[in-house]
Design an enzyme around this catalytic site. Structure first.
Site, PDB file in Angstrom:
ATOM      1  N   SER A 105      48.516  12.293 -27.019  1.00 20.06           N
ATOM      2  CA  SER A 105      47.765  12.590 -25.869  1.00 20.06           C
ATOM      3  C   SER A 105      48.614  13.000 -24.831  1.00 20.06           C
ATOM      4  O   SER A 105      49.841  12.396 -24.532  1.00 20.06           O
ATOM      5  CB  SER A 105      46.897  11.462 -25.671  1.00 20.06           C
ATOM      6  OG  SER A 105      47.348  10.336 -25.858  1.00 20.06           O
ATOM      7  N   GLN A 107      49.822  12.000 -21.395  1.00 18.80           N
ATOM      8  CA  GLN A 107      49.583  10.609 -20.724  1.00 18.80           C
ATOM      9  C   GLN A 107      50.595  10.310 -19.812  1.00 18.80           C
ATOM     10  O   GLN A 107      51.701  11.263 -19.271  1.00 18.80           O
ATOM     11  CB  GLN A 107      49.599   9.564 -21.749  1.00 18.80           C
ATOM     12  CG  GLN A 107      50.971   9.772 -22.588  1.00 18.80           C
ATOM     13  CD  GLN A 107      51.472   8.908 -23.725  1.00 18.80           C
ATOM     14  OE1 GLN A 107      52.196   8.081 -23.749  1.00 18.80           O
ATOM     15  NE2 GLN A 107      50.199   9.042 -24.687  1.00 18.80           N
ATOM     16  N   HIS A 109      52.183   6.420 -17.815  1.00 19.64           N
ATOM     17  CA  HIS A 109      52.168   5.003 -17.824  1.00 19.64           C
ATOM     18  C   HIS A 109      52.121   4.413 -16.352  1.00 19.64           C
ATOM     19  O   HIS A 109      53.030   4.859 -15.635  1.00 19.64           O
ATOM     20  CB  HIS A 109      53.142   4.667 -18.859  1.00 19.64           C
ATOM     21  CG  HIS A 109      53.246   4.994 -20.136  1.00 19.64           C
ATOM     22  ND1 HIS A 109      52.222   4.904 -21.193  1.00 19.64           N
ATOM     23  CD2 HIS A 109      54.043   5.820 -20.477  1.00 19.64           C
ATOM     24  CE1 HIS A 109      52.625   5.676 -22.137  1.00 19.64           C
ATOM     25  NE2 HIS A 109      53.728   6.304 -21.814  1.00 19.64           N
ATOM     26  N   LYS A 132      55.518   0.480 -18.029  1.00 19.51           N
ATOM     27  CA  LYS A 132      56.090   0.931 -19.019  1.00 19.51           C
ATOM     28  C   LYS A 132      56.853   2.152 -19.214  1.00 19.51           C
ATOM     29  O   LYS A 132      56.398   3.174 -19.533  1.00 19.51           O
ATOM     30  CB  LYS A 132      54.738   1.185 -20.117  1.00 19.51           C
ATOM     31  CG  LYS A 132      55.260   1.440 -21.485  1.00 19.51           C
ATOM     32  CD  LYS A 132      54.000   1.964 -22.262  1.00 19.51           C
ATOM     33  CE  LYS A 132      54.336   2.326 -23.804  1.00 19.51           C
ATOM     34  NZ  LYS A 132      53.294   3.458 -24.293  1.00 19.51           N
ATOM     35  N   GLU A 134      59.535   4.369 -20.392  1.00 18.92           N
ATOM     36  CA  GLU A 134      59.951   4.742 -21.768  1.00 18.92           C
ATOM     37  C   GLU A 134      61.288   5.777 -21.908  1.00 18.92           C
ATOM     38  O   GLU A 134      61.105   6.738 -21.036  1.00 18.92           O
ATOM     39  CB  GLU A 134      58.814   4.924 -22.827  1.00 18.92           C
ATOM     40  CG  GLU A 134      57.977   6.132 -22.287  1.00 18.92           C
ATOM     41  CD  GLU A 134      56.478   6.178 -23.019  1.00 18.92           C
ATOM     42  OE1 GLU A 134      56.292   5.397 -23.672  1.00 18.92           O
ATOM     43  OE2 GLU A 134      56.357   7.394 -23.008  1.00 18.92           O
ATOM     44  N   HIS A 289      53.624  13.125 -19.540  1.00 13.41           N
ATOM     45  CA  HIS A 289      54.133  14.005 -20.532  1.00 13.41           C
ATOM     46  C   HIS A 289      53.272  13.755 -21.927  1.00 13.41           C
ATOM     47  O   HIS A 289      52.181  13.270 -21.777  1.00 13.41           O
ATOM     48  CB  HIS A 289      55.402  12.814 -20.891  1.00 13.41           C
ATOM     49  CG  HIS A 289      54.915  11.368 -21.196  1.00 13.41           C
ATOM     50  ND1 HIS A 289      54.739  10.552 -20.247  1.00 13.41           N
ATOM     51  CD2 HIS A 289      54.912  10.706 -22.421  1.00 13.41           C
ATOM     52  CE1 HIS A 289      54.398   9.341 -20.706  1.00 13.41           C
ATOM     53  NE2 HIS A 289      54.408   9.436 -21.964  1.00 13.41           N
ATOM     54  N   ARG A 308      45.245   8.011 -20.427  1.00 12.03           N
ATOM     55  CA  ARG A 308      45.655   9.358 -21.289  1.00 12.03           C
ATOM     56  C   ARG A 308      44.387  10.363 -20.698  1.00 12.03           C
ATOM     57  O   ARG A 308      43.332   9.940 -20.358  1.00 12.03           O
ATOM     58  CB  ARG A 308      44.917   9.042 -22.688  1.00 12.03           C
ATOM     59  CG  ARG A 308      45.708   8.185 -23.529  1.00 12.03           C
ATOM     60  CD  ARG A 308      45.486   8.067 -24.918  1.00 12.03           C
ATOM     61  NE  ARG A 308      46.111   7.164 -25.781  1.00 12.03           N
ATOM     62  CZ  ARG A 308      46.113   5.876 -25.835  1.00 12.03           C
ATOM     63  NH1 ARG A 308      45.078   5.201 -25.076  1.00 12.03           N
ATOM     64  NH2 ARG A 308      46.962   5.173 -26.409  1.00 12.03           N
ATOM     65  N   LYS A 314      40.865   9.523 -28.339  1.00 13.00           N
ATOM     66  CA  LYS A 314      41.052   8.085 -27.905  1.00 13.00           C
ATOM     67  C   LYS A 314      40.398   7.915 -26.437  1.00 13.00           C
ATOM     68  O   LYS A 314      40.282   8.993 -25.771  1.00 13.00           O
ATOM     69  CB  LYS A 314      42.452   7.500 -27.598  1.00 13.00           C
ATOM     70  CG  LYS A 314      42.972   7.078 -28.975  1.00 13.00           C
ATOM     71  CD  LYS A 314      44.323   6.482 -28.840  1.00 13.00           C
ATOM     72  CE  LYS A 314      45.298   6.447 -29.954  1.00 13.00           C
ATOM     73  NZ  LYS A 314      46.385   5.793 -29.943  1.00 13.00           N
TER      74      LYS A 314
HETATM   75 ZN   LIG Z   1      54.215   7.792 -23.437  1.00 15.56          ZN
END
Ligand SMILES: [Zn+2]
Length: 457
Positions: A105, A107, A109, A132, A134, A289, A308, A314
């Site tokens: 997806s 998305q 964070h 989050k 990453e 991203h 998302r 989802k």
């Molecule tokens: Zn991610």
């Protein structure tokens, strides 16, 4: 006291986007240390191997069957005093291997503050109150979408891809293109650009994301037809950083995977990034991203929060996504990380002469950094200085040994070890002349601002 070197058994989940059977690195690595009932099935997807203490999928001590979470709760020295004091009795990061067959997806964070708000409002869909950030490092060639394109590229698409212009709407599209033309010197970087640049970007992006299902369906039909016949106009004469043939292939492929979807149009807004093995990108909180394909190691602050908005079956939360994004934009090269040589390691003679490498990926956050070690040929050895914090090591290729003090253990592709704080770790390759022994080590160390000895309590 427990020897701070613990071999782990890690769980792999089966999200639908995972690579199937033996094609999945995540599945192969899980099968290197399988639970009793684990067998790779060739027609099933294997998406993510989780290494850490997250309660949704905790790693286990192979020998005792105890979870790593249980072990570090019982013995905080494994984490170090400073890490436990700052982050509590768990690993501050979650380390993963992702094997991506079809797009994940679109998305972003949430940052810490937004995560707390979302979690309070909707704990079912936002299970953590943590941020989050990453980082992704490619194991095999990877492709993904990351951050907004320079606005000149998007303006070009609005002028040359009729279905995109239709979806954004004539007024918003005209305003976008005019604004970008007016500030053509500032179209590549949002840094220092006037606020109306980000405003038109948000407006155009929101127009796509809030389009009706009917509008998406009819625009998709047109786009997919144009992708076949008009690929060249997608890229212009080098205006876009993505070749027209690549864009047209992506439209066709994503349409095959998801049918009519916002994501097909988001392609024209986001940078298309390809990472070769060892190349990496870091995603700040609130950066948009989507991952499209490849095997990667991913490290993130311990959290499972995702907002998302497309290319997914989802839960979607489009309003939150559209409002949270930074709308920063920059060329692809700046979305990639620039790793450096890791200084706290010594290679032996065989390691030096074979051109072995130890590389540090250190994102601008405190929870984690990752070191990639490539030992070439047999007998190459890397000795790592002590760390005042925990680490997790996974081998993605080749074979060798890992030792902490007198404890020596075998390492093969897919083996995962937890290394407790203050251990001096040695890795040694055991392959033939042309073999590479490749490991990734995620770790956390709280900066010591006292006297540099790391010995304080
Ligand atoms: Zn991610």
């Amino acid at each position: 006291m427990q020897v701070p070197l613990i071999r782990l058994q890690c769980g792999v989940n089966q999200y639908a986007w995972g690579k199937k059977g033996e094609d999945s690195a995540a599945a192969k690595y899980a099968a290197a240390t399988p639970p009793a009932d684990f067998k790779i099935e060739s027609d099933k997807p294997y998406a993510e191997l989780w290494m850490g203490t997250h309660p949704s999928n905790p790693s286990k001590d192979v020998t005792t069957g105890r979870t790593l979470l249980d072990l570090v709760e019982d013995n905080q020295a494994l984490l170090s005093q400073s890490v436990a004091a700052r982050y509590g009795k768990k690993l501050p990061f979650l380390f993963k291997v992702l094997s991506i067959n079809k797009a994940l997806s679109i998305q972003a964070h949430p940052n810490k503050k937004l995560a707390e708000k979302l979690h309070a409002r909707d704990p079912k869909n936002y299970p953590d109150d943590n941020h989050k950030p990453e980082m992704t490092i490619a194991i095999t060639p990877f492709e993904g979408l990351c951050g907004f394109r320079p606005l000149g590229e998007i303006a070009h698409f609005l002028d040359n891809v009729p279905s995109l212009r239709q979806l954004v709407g004539e007024d918003v599209a005209t305003q976008f293109v005019d604004t970008v033309k007016r500030h053509s010197d500032l179209e590549t970087h949002s840094k220092g650009a006037p606020s109306d640049m980000k405003e038109v970007l948000q407006k155009a992006f929101a127009a796509v994301m809030s389009a009706s299902e009917d509008a998406i369906n009819s625009a998709t039909e047109k786009l997919v037809a144009d992708a076949k016949s008009q690929a060249s106009s997608f890229a212009g004469n080098g205006v876009s950083s993505t070749p027209g043939s690549t864009l047209s292939e992506l439209v066709t492929r994503l349409h095959g995977e998801f049918g009519a979807d916002y994501g097909l149009f988001v392609l024209f807004f986001l940078n298309y990034v390809v990472l070769q093995p060892g190349e990496a990108m870091f995603l700040q909180a609130d950066d948009i991203h989507a991952y499209l394909s490849g095997d990667v190691v991913e490290c993130m602050a311990a959290s499972d929060n995702v907002v998302r908005a497309g290319l997914t079956p989802k839960f979607k939360d489009i309003d939150t996504l559209v409002n949270m994004l930074t709308y920063n934009y920059a060329p692809i090269e700046e979305q990639k990380m620039h790793p450096s040589e890791y200084p706290y390691v010594t290679l032996n003679r065989a390691g030096y002469s074979s051109g072995s490498e130890v590389t540090l990926y250190d994102p601008p956050i405190d929870e984690f950094a990752v070191v990639r070690t490539v030992l070439r040929g047999g007998g190459a050895k890397a000795t790592f200085e002590q760390l005042d914090g925990p680490s997790i090591v996974i081998c993605t290729s080749g074979k060798g040994k890992i030792s902490v003090g007198p404890t020596v253990q075998e390492v093969q592709e897919g083996y995962v070890y937890f290394v407790g704080a203050t251990a001096e770790v040695v890795l040694e390759s055991e392959g033939g002349e042309d073999d590479e022994f490749i490991t990734f080590k995620a770790f956390c160390e709280v900066e010591d601002h006292s006297n540099g000895t790391g010995e304080k309590l």
